[in-house]
Design a protein around this motif. Structure first.
Motif, PDB file in Angstrom:
ATOM      1  N   HIS A 166     146.965   8.243 118.086  1.00  6.81           N
ATOM      2  CA  HIS A 166     146.151   8.332 116.867  1.00  6.81           C
ATOM      3  C   HIS A 166     145.262   7.100 116.793  1.00  6.81           C
ATOM      4  CE1 HIS A 166     144.833   9.097 112.878  1.00  6.81           C
ATOM      5  NE2 HIS A 166     145.649   8.250 112.275  1.00  6.81           N
ATOM      6  N   ALA A 167     144.011   7.243 117.272  1.00  7.44           N
ATOM      7  CA  ALA A 167     143.087   6.108 117.301  1.00  7.44           C
ATOM      8  C   ALA A 167     141.678   6.597 117.588  1.00  7.44           C
ATOM      9  CB  ALA A 167     143.509   5.117 118.393  1.00  7.44           C
ATOM     10  N   PRO A 168     140.673   5.823 117.188  1.00  6.87           N
ATOM     11  CA  PRO A 168     139.301   6.141 117.590  1.00  6.87           C
ATOM     12  C   PRO A 168     139.157   5.934 119.098  1.00  6.87           C
ATOM     13  CG  PRO A 168     139.350   4.558 115.769  1.00  6.87           C
ATOM     14  CD  PRO A 168     140.742   4.647 116.310  1.00  6.87           C
ATOM     15  N   PHE A 169     138.283   6.699 119.716  1.00  4.79           N
ATOM     16  CA  PHE A 169     138.122   6.649 121.166  1.00  4.79           C
ATOM     17  C   PHE A 169     137.717   5.262 121.661  1.00  4.79           C
ATOM     18  CE2 PHE A 169     135.419   7.687 125.017  1.00  4.79           C
ATOM     19  CZ  PHE A 169     136.489   7.957 125.862  1.00  4.79           C
ATOM     20  N   THR A 170     136.766   4.630 120.979  1.00 10.05           N
ATOM     21  CA  THR A 170     136.293   3.323 121.453  1.00 10.05           C
ATOM     22  C   THR A 170     137.409   2.276 121.433  1.00 10.05           C
ATOM     23  OG1 THR A 170     135.427   2.950 119.207  1.00 10.05           O
ATOM     24  CG2 THR A 170     133.851   3.642 120.882  1.00 10.05           C
ATOM     25  N   PRO A 206     129.676  10.215 119.423  1.00 10.13           N
ATOM     26  CA  PRO A 206     128.413  10.473 120.128  1.00 10.13           C
ATOM     27  C   PRO A 206     128.642  10.669 121.623  1.00 10.13           C
ATOM     28  CG  PRO A 206     128.197   8.618 118.610  1.00 10.13           C
ATOM     29  CD  PRO A 206     129.656   8.960 118.670  1.00 10.13           C
ATOM     30  N   PHE A 207     127.834  11.528 122.223  1.00  4.44           N
ATOM     31  CA  PHE A 207     127.986  11.804 123.658  1.00  4.44           C
ATOM     32  C   PHE A 207     127.957  10.515 124.484  1.00  4.44           C
ATOM     33  CE2 PHE A 207     126.126  16.369 123.269  1.00  4.44           C
ATOM     34  CZ  PHE A 207     127.382  16.842 122.908  1.00  4.44           C
ATOM     35  N   GLU A 208     127.068   9.592 124.115  1.00  9.27           N
ATOM     36  CA  GLU A 208     126.956   8.360 124.906  1.00  9.27           C
ATOM     37  C   GLU A 208     128.246   7.547 124.852  1.00  9.27           C
ATOM     38  OE1 GLU A 208     123.746   4.882 125.979  1.00  9.27           O
ATOM     39  OE2 GLU A 208     123.473   6.020 124.123  1.00  9.27           O
ATOM     40  N   ASP A 209     128.873   7.485 123.674  1.00  8.59           N
ATOM     41  CA  ASP A 209     130.153   6.773 123.550  1.00  8.59           C
ATOM     42  C   ASP A 209     131.229   7.444 124.402  1.00  8.59           C
ATOM     43  OD1 ASP A 209     128.830   5.185 121.770  1.00  8.59           O
ATOM     44  OD2 ASP A 209     130.067   5.688 120.024  1.00  8.59           O
ATOM     45  N   GLU A 244     121.859  13.631 132.511  1.00  6.33           N
ATOM     46  CA  GLU A 244     121.039  12.430 132.704  1.00  6.33           C
ATOM     47  C   GLU A 244     121.745  11.191 132.162  1.00  6.33           C
ATOM     48  OE1 GLU A 244     116.639  10.788 131.313  1.00  6.33           O
ATOM     49  OE2 GLU A 244     117.000  12.950 131.373  1.00  6.33           O
ATOM     50  N   MET A 245     122.356  11.338 130.988  1.00  8.35           N
ATOM     51  CA  MET A 245     123.080  10.232 130.368  1.00  8.35           C
ATOM     52  C   MET A 245     124.281   9.817 131.227  1.00  8.35           C
ATOM     53  SD  MET A 245     124.387  10.227 126.397  1.00  8.35           S
ATOM     54  CE  MET A 245     122.956  11.165 125.856  1.00  8.35           C
ATOM     55  N   ALA A 246     124.987  10.812 131.761  1.00  5.23           N
ATOM     56  CA  ALA A 246     126.155  10.523 132.596  1.00  5.23           C
ATOM     57  C   ALA A 246     125.765   9.743 133.844  1.00  5.23           C
ATOM     58  CB  ALA A 246     126.860  11.827 132.978  1.00  5.23           C
ATOM     59  N   ALA A 247     124.611  10.085 134.423  1.00  5.35           N
ATOM     60  CA  ALA A 247     124.140   9.394 135.630  1.00  5.35           C
ATOM     61  C   ALA A 247     123.920   7.904 135.362  1.00  5.35           C
ATOM     62  CB  ALA A 247     122.861  10.040 136.141  1.00  5.35           C
ATOM     63  N   ASN A 248     123.553   7.577 134.118  1.00 10.32           N
ATOM     64  CA  ASN A 248     123.365   6.168 133.753  1.00 10.32           C
ATOM     65  C   ASN A 248     124.664   5.380 133.841  1.00 10.32           C
ATOM     66  OD1 ASN A 248     120.655   6.621 133.191  1.00 10.32           O
ATOM     67  ND2 ASN A 248     121.030   7.054 131.026  1.00 10.32           N
TER      68      ASN A 248
END
Length: 239
Positions: free
Chosen positions: A93-97, A141-144, A173-177
């Motif tokens: 039980h926690a936020p992903f970050t 967010p997808f980037e997180d 594209e974001m994943a490639a980064n």
């Protein structure tokens, strides 16, 4: 109590904002697991259905799940404990970050990471905080999601996700980064005549030729296609 019965386990879902849906079952059945995954993580577990499906599909000693909503976390834990694989399933039980920061510091990695992430824009808000947390992209967010995954995925690990088809190109594209590249993409249509609605994506750190295909769920007569039956028959009672 609202209970959804699968062939090898049942899911109580009365405390969860997001009930059992096609997206989660698709991801749980389709997710690429590699040869012998030792550790699996489901990000945004909800009822725990995807983690349970992956426990059924693999011998992984550790199948972890992460859920930010308190009630959904409680329900996920209950569903895990009621299953045949309770000794292998864990729900955090926690936020992903925060979870990623802790795992990264401890140099812990996962061989397989899966997520059916929230993807609605903020203007879809329902006014129900629990439901919005499960549905709105602003809460993960997808980037997180991609960045965090890149930090705790093992060197030969696999990242599986289901997202709206219209988000596919930007997501890739974001994943490639972050050094993640798709090696399998399945685009999902409700019927042969309908538009593609979802993309199932499997990523790794290796840049290889991507296998792409299409999955149609139903024929126009409201009967499931042979391909969808093959994918889900180990889970759905009536398949």
């Amino acid at each position: 109590m609202s209970v959804f019965k699968f062939k090898q386990f049942s899911i109580a879902q009365d405390k969860c904002a997001m009930k059992i849906g096609t997206d989660g079952v698709l991801l749980g059945a389709w997710a690429q697991l590699g040869e012998y995954p030792g550790t699996i993580l489901d990000v945004g577990a909800g009822t725990g259905v995807i983690a349970l499906m992956l426990a059924q599909r693999s011998d992984a000693p550790t199948v972890g799940a992460l859920e930010i909503d308190e009630q959904a976390h409680e329900q996920c834990v209950d569903n895990f404990e009621a299953s045949n694989w309770g000794d292998r399933l864990f729900c955090y039980h926690a936020p992903f970050t925060e979870f990623v920061a802790e795992m990264y510091e401890e140099e812990e990695t996962y061989d397989v990471i899966v997520s059916n992430p929230p993807f609605y824009a903020e203007d879809y808000s329902s006014g129900n905080t629990q439901r919005d947390t499960a549905r709105l992209n602003a809460f993960l967010p997808f980037e997180d999601l991609i960045e965090g995954t890149s930090l705790i995925l093992s060197e030969t690990g696999i990242f599986n996700v289901i997202i709206p088809f219209k988000e596919e190109a930007a997501f890739v594209e974001m994943a490639a980064n972050f050094g993640l590249y798709p090696f399998k993409i399945t685009r999902v249509k409700g019927t042969i005549e309908s538009d593609v609605k979802r993309s199932l994506l499997a990523f790794s750190f290796q840049e290889v030729t991507c296998q792409e295909n299409e999955l149609v769920i139903e024929t126009p007569r409201h009967q499931y296609t042979p391909e969808y039956i093959v994918l889900t028959k180990d889970f759905y009672l009536k398949m």
